[in-house]
Structure formats: structure tokens, C-alpha cells
Design a protein around this motif. Structure first.
Motif, PDB file in Angstrom:
ATOM      1  N   ASN A 227      -2.394   5.455   2.353  1.00  0.00           N
ATOM      2  CA  ASN A 227      -1.456   5.713   3.446  1.00  0.00           C
ATOM      3  C   ASN A 227      -0.527   4.520   3.660  1.00  0.00           C
ATOM      4  OD1 ASN A 227      -2.253   8.318   4.017  1.00  0.00           O
ATOM      5  ND2 ASN A 227      -3.806   7.699   5.505  1.00  0.00           N
ATOM      6  N   GLN A 228      -1.041   3.307   3.449  1.00  0.00           N
ATOM      7  CA  GLN A 228      -0.194   2.122   3.545  1.00  0.00           C
ATOM      8  C   GLN A 228       0.780   2.046   2.362  1.00  0.00           C
ATOM      9  OE1 GLN A 228       0.309   0.063   5.929  1.00  0.00           O
ATOM     10  NE2 GLN A 228       1.549  -1.467   4.867  1.00  0.00           N
ATOM     11  N   LEU A 229       0.290   2.321   1.166  1.00  0.00           N
ATOM     12  CA  LEU A 229       1.155   2.277  -0.021  1.00  0.00           C
ATOM     13  C   LEU A 229       2.262   3.335   0.048  1.00  0.00           C
ATOM     14  CD1 LEU A 229      -1.354   1.702  -2.975  1.00  0.00           C
ATOM     15  CD2 LEU A 229       0.377   0.105  -2.144  1.00  0.00           C
ATOM     16  N   LYS A 230       1.980   4.449   0.698  1.00  0.00           N
ATOM     17  CA  LYS A 230       2.988   5.512   0.801  1.00  0.00           C
ATOM     18  C   LYS A 230       4.226   5.056   1.567  1.00  0.00           C
ATOM     19  CE  LYS A 230       0.715   9.202   2.281  1.00  0.00           C
ATOM     20  NZ  LYS A 230       0.489  10.637   2.627  1.00  0.00           N
ATOM     21  N   LYS A 231       4.090   3.997   2.357  1.00  0.00           N
ATOM     22  CA  LYS A 231       5.245   3.454   3.082  1.00  0.00           C
ATOM     23  C   LYS A 231       6.265   2.835   2.130  1.00  0.00           C
ATOM     24  CE  LYS A 231       2.611   2.462   7.293  1.00  0.00           C
ATOM     25  NZ  LYS A 231       2.134   1.392   8.197  1.00  0.00           N
ATOM     26  N   GLY A 235      10.467   8.837  -2.316  1.00  0.00           N
ATOM     27  CA  GLY A 235      10.916   9.357  -3.603  1.00  0.00           C
ATOM     28  C   GLY A 235       9.766   9.911  -4.420  1.00  0.00           C
ATOM     29  N   GLY A 236       8.531   9.553  -4.056  1.00  0.00           N
ATOM     30  CA  GLY A 236       7.323  10.079  -4.704  1.00  0.00           C
ATOM     31  C   GLY A 236       6.641  11.095  -3.808  1.00  0.00           C
ATOM     32  N   LYS A 237       5.970  12.049  -4.404  1.00  0.00           N
ATOM     33  CA  LYS A 237       5.378  13.162  -3.636  1.00  0.00           C
ATOM     34  C   LYS A 237       3.849  13.211  -3.692  1.00  0.00           C
ATOM     35  CE  LYS A 237       9.647  14.487  -3.168  1.00  0.00           C
ATOM     36  NZ  LYS A 237      10.367  14.071  -1.953  1.00  0.00           N
ATOM     37  N   SER A 238       3.227  12.263  -4.372  1.00  0.00           N
ATOM     38  CA  SER A 238       1.815  12.406  -4.716  1.00  0.00           C
ATOM     39  C   SER A 238       0.882  12.186  -3.528  1.00  0.00           C
ATOM     40  CB  SER A 238       1.451  11.417  -5.822  1.00  0.00           C
ATOM     41  OG  SER A 238       2.365  11.508  -6.887  1.00  0.00           O
ATOM     42  N   GLU A 239      -0.237  12.897  -3.555  1.00  0.00           N
ATOM     43  CA  GLU A 239      -1.330  12.681  -2.607  1.00  0.00           C
ATOM     44  C   GLU A 239      -2.549  12.209  -3.386  1.00  0.00           C
ATOM     45  OE1 GLU A 239      -1.117  12.620   0.599  1.00  0.00           O
ATOM     46  OE2 GLU A 239       0.968  13.290   0.604  1.00  0.00           O
ATOM     47  N   LEU A 240      -3.478  11.595  -2.675  1.00  0.00           N
ATOM     48  CA  LEU A 240      -4.671  11.024  -3.308  1.00  0.00           C
ATOM     49  C   LEU A 240      -5.534  12.115  -3.950  1.00  0.00           C
ATOM     50  CD1 LEU A 240      -6.368   8.387  -3.708  1.00  0.00           C
ATOM     51  CD2 LEU A 240      -7.583   9.038  -1.618  1.00  0.00           C
ATOM     52  N   ILE A 241      -5.915  11.879  -5.198  1.00  0.00           N
ATOM     53  CA  ILE A 241      -6.821  12.772  -5.922  1.00  0.00           C
ATOM     54  C   ILE A 241      -8.174  12.079  -6.029  1.00  0.00           C
ATOM     55  CG2 ILE A 241      -7.293  13.906  -8.139  1.00  0.00           C
ATOM     56  CD1 ILE A 241      -4.208  14.030  -8.523  1.00  0.00           C
TER      57      ILE A 241
END
Length: 381
Positions: A227-231, A235-241
């Protein structure tokens, strides 16, 4: 006060015209996504003469968000006015006074830097600088100092408009996410792997985060890290797998029976990459990212990294390989993942007391064959 944000890029400007336009468009899309996701209203985002202009009345708020958009080198909240000397002077004085109050200085040293980005304005840049400087000295206490200054007033002139500012905020630079394809990044919950993912993002790569399950406490920690890295991942759409490996217990048990527990860490990393390889091919990713730093722990020697890399025919990227721990920690603190990475996590009960430091590929192959009944073949594309 400010009505526009002047955004500057670096590497994008070195591209040929057609490529530069493509990079600019992706950068502008990422800027829009960042502002929308953070609830910051804006009127328009447009590229002009090597700049991106964000028209918003919340320019100062937008700065905090856009410093995290890769591709941006610096930003300046600015006042946009007609390119007329009287308006430029009055606006520059207003911003000078504001900055003077912020700094709490009676007689600040200052300089004026002007640039004619397009050439229709009748005065040359040095003339603009001199006139603005004179106007400020006539109306405020101050001293011109071109080298040791407290305040720099910037004036950029293009297409009949002037953009005046007193701050130039550094951003991360790099390339806009989406320009360099996708990779799978293995996130363990430690300090290193989030930094490795971040550095790949900085080079314009969309990251698909994959966590190999170790327990609920560690998983919760990894979710916070992502969640911190998503900041930084506009431009990227990925969620944690999250992958729960089926073969882990079998491998550990067989290695114990063969009295080869020292290969446990190498096997676990090999299988991590094997799982990452499968996911990478599902998503069309072009590589796998790991947080290895050469020689930091037993599994990160050249010999052991070689073995682990054989789990995939995709490239395995290790952006931290030449960094020491202090350098990695410094980046982790800057990007806000360090404190999260030091949160409590599940204990790993199967780490051997004496892990193999320089594993042999031939011995690994034999052990793998004994456990799985086949050679450790690389996965085919």
C-alpha cells in the motif's frame, strides 16, 4: 495564490520527437491518475515546450503527490500571468514577499533567473532578470547575490504568458511507469525487496507484487508495504498476489531425511522464483525482481544466486546487488517502507543453522531429482 504547477522532466527530453511525445503522454496520464486518486481538482494537464503544465488552484497540495510520479525531475507552484513587464514585476514582488515571510528574513539575498522558452517576448532573458531585480529592490529590503542567495525568483516565458515561482521542488526523476513493460517483484516483508521493487518502478516498469505466504502476521505486513509502494505506482494497476506453496513441507522433510537441510534456503528461493515465473507468464511480464544484495546473507552469494536464477528462463533482476545495507536502508526510509519492514512477522521455523554458502548446481540438481523425481528444468515460454 498559485494557479499552475510547472512540471519538468529529464530523460524524456533526450528522446527523439515521436518517442518523446509518447513518453509525455504517458507522464501526463500518470499525473492525472495521481491527482484524481488523491482527490486534487485540476482544470487541465498539458505539455508545452519541454514542460508539463498542471492548471490547478491547489498547486501546493499537488506538489506532495506529484513528487512521487516517476518521470518528473522538479516542480514549481507558479503564478501564470500575461507576459507584460508590469504584471511580471508585481507578481514577482508578491511571491518574493511571501517567501521572505516564510523564511523570516529581514533582508534576504536573492537572484532572478529568467528564461525565454519561446522567443516572442521583446526583452532578452538578462534584461528581464535586471528589471525584475530592480523592481524588487525599489519596493523591498533585499540584496542581490547570484551565488549565495536565500530566494530564487524564476520567470519562464512562453507563448505570451509568464510563469513566476520561488520554489523548485526536486522529485525522483526516472521514467513514467508504463513505458518499460511489466515485471513480477517478490515481496518478502523485509527491508530489501520493497526497495528493489521501487527502483524498478523508478525506471518506468509496472510491478506485479507477489508474496510467498509465510503466515498471517507477515502477510499483513506485506499488504501495508505494498500500500505504501502504490503511492509511487501511478500508471500501474497491479494488486498483491499471494501464493501458498504446496511443495514447501515436502521439500523440507526430504532435505532433512537426506541430511541436506543446509540447502533449505536455496530450495525455498528456487521455488519462489518458480512460482513468480508462472505468474509472470500469465501476466506477460518480462522478468522477475528480487531484493538480493551480493554477500549480505548466505543465500545471496554468486553461487546461490546462480542456482536460484535457473528456476526461470526469464531474466531475474536484482537492482540492489551492488548496494550495501546502509544504502538500502536510506532509500527505504525515504520512501516510507523502512518502518513497515521492521514490524513483527511470523517466525520461520525451517531456517537451517548452517545454510550452504556456496551451493553447487550439480549437487542441487541431484537433490532436486531425489525430491521430485525429475531434473529442475527451466519453464518454457
Amino acid at each position: 495564490m498559485f494557479n499552475v504547477l510547472v512540471v519538468r522532466y529529464g530523460e524524456i527530453g533526450t528522446k527523439l520527437r515521436q518517442a518523446r511525445r509518447w513518453f509525455e503522454n504517458l507522464l501526463m496520464n500518470n499525473i492525472r491518475e495521481a491527482l484524481v486518486s488523491e482527490g486534487i481538482d485540476f482544470k487541465k494537464v498539458e505539455a508545452k515546450h519541454g514542460r508539463v503544465l498542471v492548471r490547478t488552484n491547489r498547486a501546493e497540495e499537488a506538489v506532495e503527490v506529484l513528487t512521487r510520479v516517476f518521470g518528473i525531475v522538479s516542480l514549481s507552484p507558479a503564478m501564470e500571468v500575461d507576459a507584460e513587464m508590469e504584471k511580471i514585476n508585481k507578481t514577482a514582488l508578491k511571491l518574493f514577499r511571501k517567501k521572505k515571510r516564510e523564511l523570516g528574513l529581514e533582508k534576504p539575498k536573492f537572484r532572478v533567473t529568467a528564461r525565454r522558452i519561446t522567443k516572442e517576448f521583446p526583452l532578452e532573458s538578462p534584461e528581464v532578470q535586471a528589471k525584475v531585480g530592480e523592481y524588487i529592490l525599489e519596493n523591498e529590503e533585499g540584496e542581490v547575490d547570484l551565488h549565495n542567495y536565500d530566494i530564487e525568483i524564476g520567470v519562464e516565458l512562453m507563448e505570451g504568458r509568464a510563469y513566476i515561482y520561488v520554489d523548485k521542488i526536486r522529485a525522483w526523476g526516472g521514467l513514467p511507469i508504463g513505458t518499460q513493460g511489466k515485471v513480477v517483484a517478490l515481496l518478502s516483508g523485509g527491508i530489501d525487496s520493497p526497495v528493489a521493487a521501487f527502483l524498478m518502478m523508478k525506471r518506468g516498469v509496472e510491478v506485479i507484487p507477489v508474496h510467498i505466504y509465510m503466515g498471517e502476521k507477515t502477510l499483513e505486513k506485506v499488504r501495508k508495504i505494498w500500500n505504501q509502494l502504490k503511492k509511487y505506482h501511478y500508471g500501474g494497476k497491479s494488486e498483491l498476489i499471494v501464493v501458498k506453496p504446496k511443495e514447501r513441507e515436502e521439500i523440507i522433510q526430504k532435505l532433512r531425511e537426506m541430511k541436506k537441510e543446509n540447502y533449505t534456503c536455496v530450495f525455498c528461493k528456487f521455488m519462489m522464483v518458480r512460482n513468480a515465473d508462472r505468474i509472470a507468464k500469465e501476466f506477460g511480464a518480462k522478468g522477475i525482481v528480487m531484493g538480493d544484495s551480493l554477500g549480505q546473507v548466505a543465500s545471496q552469494t554468486l553461487e546461490n544466486m546462480y542456482i536460484v536464477s535457473q528456476a526461470s528462463d526469464l531474466p531475474v533482476y536484482r537492482p540492489l546487488v551492488g548496494m550495501d545495507k546502509e544504502e538500502i536502508v536510506e532509500i527505504a526510509k525515504k520512501i516510507g517502507t523502512f518502518e513497515l519492514s521492521t514490524l513483527p512477522e511470523d517466525e520461520i521455523p525451517f531456517i537451517p543453522e548452517h545454510p550452504v554458502i556456496r551451493g553447487s548446481w550439480e549437487e542441487f540438481r541431484e537433490l532436486y531429482k531425489a525430491i521430485f523425481g525429475e531434473e529442475p528444468k527451466k519453464r518454457e515460454c
